[in-house]
Write a protein that holds these residues in place. Sequence first.
Motif, PDB file in Angstrom:
ATOM      1  N   ASP A  97     -40.626 -22.472  25.694  1.00 25.25           N
ATOM      2  CA  ASP A  97     -40.741 -23.942  25.692  1.00 25.25           C
ATOM      3  C   ASP A  97     -40.554 -24.405  27.130  1.00 25.25           C
ATOM      4  O   ASP A  97     -39.446 -24.428  27.654  1.00 25.25           O
ATOM      5  N   LEU A 133     -36.537 -20.076  24.738  1.00 22.35           N
ATOM      6  CA  LEU A 133     -37.358 -19.259  23.854  1.00 22.35           C
ATOM      7  C   LEU A 133     -37.719 -20.055  22.607  1.00 22.35           C
ATOM      8  O   LEU A 133     -36.877 -20.740  22.019  1.00 22.35           O
ATOM      9  N   THR A 134     -38.971 -19.992  22.213  1.00 27.92           N
ATOM     10  CA  THR A 134     -39.371 -20.527  20.916  1.00 27.92           C
ATOM     11  C   THR A 134     -38.905 -19.552  19.840  1.00 27.92           C
ATOM     12  O   THR A 134     -38.401 -18.467  20.131  1.00 27.92           O
ATOM     13  N   HIS A 135     -39.089 -19.931  18.570  1.00 23.31           N
ATOM     14  CA  HIS A 135     -38.727 -19.000  17.491  1.00 23.31           C
ATOM     15  C   HIS A 135     -39.531 -17.704  17.624  1.00 23.31           C
ATOM     16  O   HIS A 135     -38.991 -16.595  17.470  1.00 23.31           O
ATOM     17  N   ALA A 136     -40.852 -17.838  17.911  1.00 21.44           N
ATOM     18  CA  ALA A 136     -41.680 -16.643  18.108  1.00 21.44           C
ATOM     19  C   ALA A 136     -41.182 -15.840  19.314  1.00 21.44           C
ATOM     20  O   ALA A 136     -41.170 -14.610  19.306  1.00 21.44           O
ATOM     21  N   GLU A 145     -38.100 -15.653  20.409  1.00 22.09           N
ATOM     22  CA  GLU A 145     -36.878 -14.935  20.041  1.00 22.09           C
ATOM     23  C   GLU A 145     -37.226 -13.604  19.357  1.00 22.09           C
ATOM     24  O   GLU A 145     -36.661 -12.553  19.677  1.00 22.09           O
ATOM     25  N   LEU A 146     -38.149 -13.666  18.391  1.00 22.10           N
ATOM     26  CA  LEU A 146     -38.553 -12.456  17.685  1.00 22.10           C
ATOM     27  C   LEU A 146     -39.230 -11.457  18.632  1.00 22.10           C
ATOM     28  O   LEU A 146     -38.968 -10.251  18.588  1.00 22.10           O
ATOM     29  N   ARG A 194     -38.877 -11.209  21.851  1.00 23.43           N
ATOM     30  CA  ARG A 194     -37.926 -10.670  22.822  1.00 23.43           C
ATOM     31  C   ARG A 194     -37.219  -9.431  22.275  1.00 23.43           C
ATOM     32  O   ARG A 194     -36.981  -8.450  22.993  1.00 23.43           O
TER      33      ARG A 194
END
Length: 298
Positions: free
Chosen positions: A49, A57-60, A62-63, A65
Amino acid sequence: MELRQLIYFDTVVREGGFTRAAQHLHIAQPAISAQIKLLETELGVALLDRTTRPPALTHAGELFRLRVRRILDHVDAARTEMTELADLVRGTLRIGATPVLGPIDLIAVMATFRSAHPGVTLSYRSGLLDPLVADLDDGRLDLVIGPEHPGLATGHHLEHLADEHFVLALPPGHPLTACARVDFTQTRDELFVCLPPASGMHTLLHETAAQAGFTPRVDFVADTPATVRAFVAAGLGIAVMAASTTTTPGPLITTRPILTPPHHPPITLITAKHPLAPAIRAFADQLKAALTTPEAAP
């Protein structure tokens, strides 16, 4: 998707922004930003973002990463392993071995290893197990190959290499050659040839004879199995010998199975308990590979 894009993305997250990531990687900031944008385009999702400072980090993201971290950890591990393998091109490997090695052709293994790793200097010494293990403990040897005994397991790393067994070695024409299998009580009145008192073979002979109800008469003490065999071939006595030492070229003898044979410990690779150096590990792998070939089978 390229490895550098994953590295750029991970560094931006760890460093808390594009500017610090660029400084850390010594790469221009626009180049990092452009590569991460390409990565997002390929994945079809936004990973960062960019409206926040630093980028979140966006939710995507985070995953993603979590996956990236695993990939980069594997890359780092692979790089470390390759560096260790590169270290095999130099150094010294000091090998100690007992005369009894079962089906292992140690000289052939050493020759193959040196051909594969010409930068490693090999040294070799043969002897009784206890002095060799003492030198291993003192850092004068890197590995020892020989029969296992109970005291080794607590302070050393052991790898099984091969099995071995005992036979009775007789001069050609000896009366006991008429037996398909010899009961050890039948050797009560024989003269024996044996390795020195400090050897496991000497102890084993006396224990086996004691179980058969007598004390063996050892008139000749030899320093190697080859010398024991020479004494037996000359008719100067009989001997309990590891089977592998009776099948190699040498003076003519006859062997017979023993009815209740003493147990021969397995042939073992003995090293210190700390993590093995790359050269030691590679040599151990060479040993085991040689034993899986038909030519090396017992």
